[in-house]
Design an enzyme around this catalytic site. Structure first.
Site, PDB file in Angstrom:
ATOM      1  N   SER A   1       7.500   3.957  -1.108  1.00  5.44           N
ATOM      2  CA  SER A   1       6.617   4.439  -0.036  1.00  5.44           C
ATOM      3  C   SER A   1       7.453   5.007   1.103  1.00  5.44           C
ATOM      4  O   SER A   1       7.003   5.900   1.824  1.00  5.44           O
ATOM      5  CB  SER A   1       5.752   3.290   0.489  1.00  5.44           C
ATOM      6  OG  SER A   1       5.121   2.628  -0.584  1.00  5.44           O
TER       7      SER A   1
ATOM      8  N   GLN B   1      14.111  -9.676  -4.297  1.00  7.12           N
ATOM      9  CA  GLN B   1      12.779 -10.247  -4.030  1.00  7.12           C
ATOM     10  C   GLN B   1      12.217 -10.902  -5.296  1.00  7.12           C
ATOM     11  O   GLN B   1      11.689 -12.016  -5.258  1.00  7.12           O
ATOM     12  CB  GLN B   1      11.840  -9.146  -3.551  1.00  7.12           C
ATOM     13  CG  GLN B   1      10.374  -9.558  -3.491  1.00  7.12           C
ATOM     14  CD  GLN B   1       9.502  -8.459  -2.895  1.00  7.12           C
ATOM     15  OE1 GLN B   1       9.447  -8.307  -1.695  1.00  7.12           O
ATOM     16  NE2 GLN B   1       8.831  -7.700  -3.737  1.00  7.12           N
TER      17      GLN B   1
ATOM     18  N   LYS C   1      12.618  -2.891  -8.740  1.00  8.13           N
ATOM     19  CA  LYS C   1      13.125  -2.080  -7.629  1.00  8.13           C
ATOM     20  C   LYS C   1      13.597  -3.001  -6.501  1.00  8.13           C
ATOM     21  O   LYS C   1      14.599  -2.765  -5.850  1.00  8.13           O
ATOM     22  CB  LYS C   1      11.991  -1.166  -7.141  1.00  8.13           C
ATOM     23  CG  LYS C   1      12.101  -0.646  -5.739  1.00  8.13           C
ATOM     24  CD  LYS C   1      12.730   0.711  -5.732  1.00  8.13           C
ATOM     25  CE  LYS C   1      13.086   1.194  -4.360  1.00  8.13           C
ATOM     26  NZ  LYS C   1      12.156   0.880  -3.300  1.00  8.13           N
ATOM     27  N   ASP C   2      12.816  -4.090  -6.269  1.00 11.13           N
ATOM     28  CA  ASP C   2      13.195  -5.108  -5.279  1.00 11.13           C
ATOM     29  C   ASP C   2      13.703  -6.326  -6.050  1.00 11.13           C
ATOM     30  O   ASP C   2      13.042  -7.360  -6.117  1.00 11.13           O
ATOM     31  CB  ASP C   2      11.985  -5.466  -4.417  1.00 11.13           C
ATOM     32  CG  ASP C   2      11.433  -4.255  -3.683  1.00 11.13           C
ATOM     33  OD1 ASP C   2      11.905  -3.980  -2.574  1.00 11.13           O
ATOM     34  OD2 ASP C   2      10.564  -3.548  -4.235  1.00 11.13           O
TER      35      ASP C   2
ATOM     36  N   GLU D   1       3.476   5.730  -8.348  1.00 13.88           N
ATOM     37  CA  GLU D   1       3.496   5.336  -9.772  1.00 13.88           C
ATOM     38  C   GLU D   1       4.308   4.067 -10.029  1.00 13.88           C
ATOM     39  O   GLU D   1       4.154   3.437 -11.076  1.00 13.88           O
ATOM     40  CB  GLU D   1       4.026   6.478 -10.655  1.00 13.88           C
ATOM     41  CG  GLU D   1       3.028   7.617 -10.847  1.00 13.88           C
ATOM     42  CD  GLU D   1       3.180   8.697  -9.785  1.00 13.88           C
ATOM     43  OE1 GLU D   1       3.791   8.422  -8.707  1.00 13.88           O
ATOM     44  OE2 GLU D   1       2.689   9.810 -10.000  1.00 13.88           O
ATOM     45  N   GLY D   2       5.191   3.703  -9.091  1.00 15.05           N
ATOM     46  CA  GLY D   2       5.908   2.418  -9.238  1.00 15.05           C
ATOM     47  C   GLY D   2       4.912   1.270  -9.179  1.00 15.05           C
ATOM     48  O   GLY D   2       4.875   0.399 -10.067  1.00 15.05           O
ATOM     49  N   HIS D   3       4.063   1.288  -8.136  1.00 11.98           N
ATOM     50  CA  HIS D   3       2.990   0.282  -8.045  1.00 11.98           C
ATOM     51  C   HIS D   3       2.065   0.415  -9.253  1.00 11.98           C
ATOM     52  O   HIS D   3       1.612  -0.580  -9.819  1.00 11.98           O
ATOM     53  CB  HIS D   3       2.155   0.499  -6.772  1.00 11.98           C
ATOM     54  CG  HIS D   3       2.929   0.443  -5.488  1.00 11.98           C
ATOM     55  ND1 HIS D   3       3.201   1.556  -4.746  1.00 11.98           N
ATOM     56  CD2 HIS D   3       3.450  -0.596  -4.809  1.00 11.98           C
ATOM     57  CE1 HIS D   3       3.871   1.218  -3.666  1.00 11.98           C
ATOM     58  NE2 HIS D   3       4.044  -0.088  -3.672  1.00 11.98           N
TER      59      HIS D   3
ATOM     60  N   GLY E   1       0.798  -1.227   0.000  1.00 15.37           N
ATOM     61  CA  GLY E   1       0.000   0.000   0.000  1.00 15.37           C
ATOM     62  C   GLY E   1       0.825   1.270   0.000  1.00 15.37           C
ATOM     63  O   GLY E   1       2.023   1.247  -0.248  1.00 15.37           O
TER      64      GLY E   1
END
Ligand code: AMP
Length: 280
Positions: A186, A153, A149-150, A35-37, A31
């Site tokens: 975030s 992950q 970005k991750d 704009e990345g999400h 959450g």
């Protein structure tokens, strides 16, 4: 667009979509969307009939001294943003819905999780793998979207899906940046105006690293050393790590050669930020 909090509701909706022959995408997030999400949701919408966005600040992936309590949250703004991008469903469970009393099963990966962020955040990837595999079981998406970005992950999730034969296509999406280069996050909201300026040292150092590679640097240790020296020119920055690793195994690499991930975590004040570039 609907917002639901229970696993039962998600399952019923997804079942009805699949019965109608529709493809389903999942975009897992914590959450406080930016704009990345948004880029993940847009790509998911283009490539699938239905898009589920999960918004869950997963307690299991935070260490005891990390920012679980202060992690920014704004469901109302997130909902409006998801709706504007054409998402079909937000799954926003309470922690008790995901982890019932007596919860005791975990997805625990070795090797890939033991480098980079795994070194400084020892419980992090166990929490990520456990929650993402739960979300995969709950939503049963055809495709799932994660950001580069991750990058560690993303590599871990791809590896988990392969190891555990999970029937989901994992799709990586490029890093979205602010106009001045800072990777959107975030956690950028934690930065004071002065820290926000200092944080540019991350993206500037990523650019330096890319240029060194383009100019022919073949020694990964020299590349990392020059990048570290550049970060050290910023007095507000404290390096957690800068490393060049194999892009699939996350093991340290001596030579600059694809597939390679050059990744960093840097504290600006109390805020830990990450950035990277990939040679593929
Ligand atoms: P988070 O809410 O931070 O857990 O992130 C949810 C997803 O969005 C993850 O797959 C992230 O990699 C991805 N993401 C976060 N920031 C960015 C960004 N700046 N560009 C692209 N993807 C991102």
């Amino acid at each position: 667009m609907q917002i639901v909090g229970t696993i039962k509701e998600v399952r019923e909706l997804v079942k009805s979509w699949k019965k109608a022959g529709e493809t389903v995408a999942l975009v897992p997030t914590m959450g406080y969307l930016h704009e990345g999400h948004g880029s993940l949701i847009e790509k998911a919408k283009k490539e699938n009939d239905k898009v589920v966005v999960s918004i869950f600040v997963n307690p299991m992936q935070f260490g005891p001294n990390e920012d679980l309590a202060s992690y920014p949250r704004d469901l109302e703004k997130d909902s409006a943003y998801c709706q504007s991008l054409g998402a079909d469903l937000i799954f926003h469970p309470e922690p008790e819905e995901m982890y019932h009393e007596g919860f005791s099963s975990y997805v625990d990966m070795s090797v890939l999780t033991e480098e980079l962020c795994g070194l400084s955040r020892p419980v992090h990837f166990r929490g990520v793998c456990t929650v993402v595999s739960k979300l995969f079981h709950i939503v049963q998406p055809d495709r799932a979207y994660f950001g580069e970005k991750d990058a560690q992950q993303l590599a871990i999730i791809k590896h988990m899906v392969d190891d555990l034969n999970i029937d989901v296509e994992v799709i990586g999406c490029p890093i979205v940046r602010e106009d001045d280069g800072l990777a959107k996050s975030s956690r950028n909201t934690y930065l004071s105006p002065e820290e926000r300026k200092a944080a540019l040292i991350l993206s500037k150092t990523i650019e330096l690293g890319k240029k060194l590679v383009a100019d022919g640097e073949t020694d990964a240790e020299k590349l990392v050393q020059k990048m570290k020296e550049n970060i050290e020119t910023e007095p507000m920055a404290r390096i957690d790590y800068v490393k060049a690793v194999n892009g699939l195994t996350m093991q340290q690499q001596k030579e600059v050669k694809a597939p390679m991930l050059v990744a960093m975590a840097v504290y600006i004040g109390k805020t830990r930020l990450i950035d990277n570039f990939i040679l593929s």
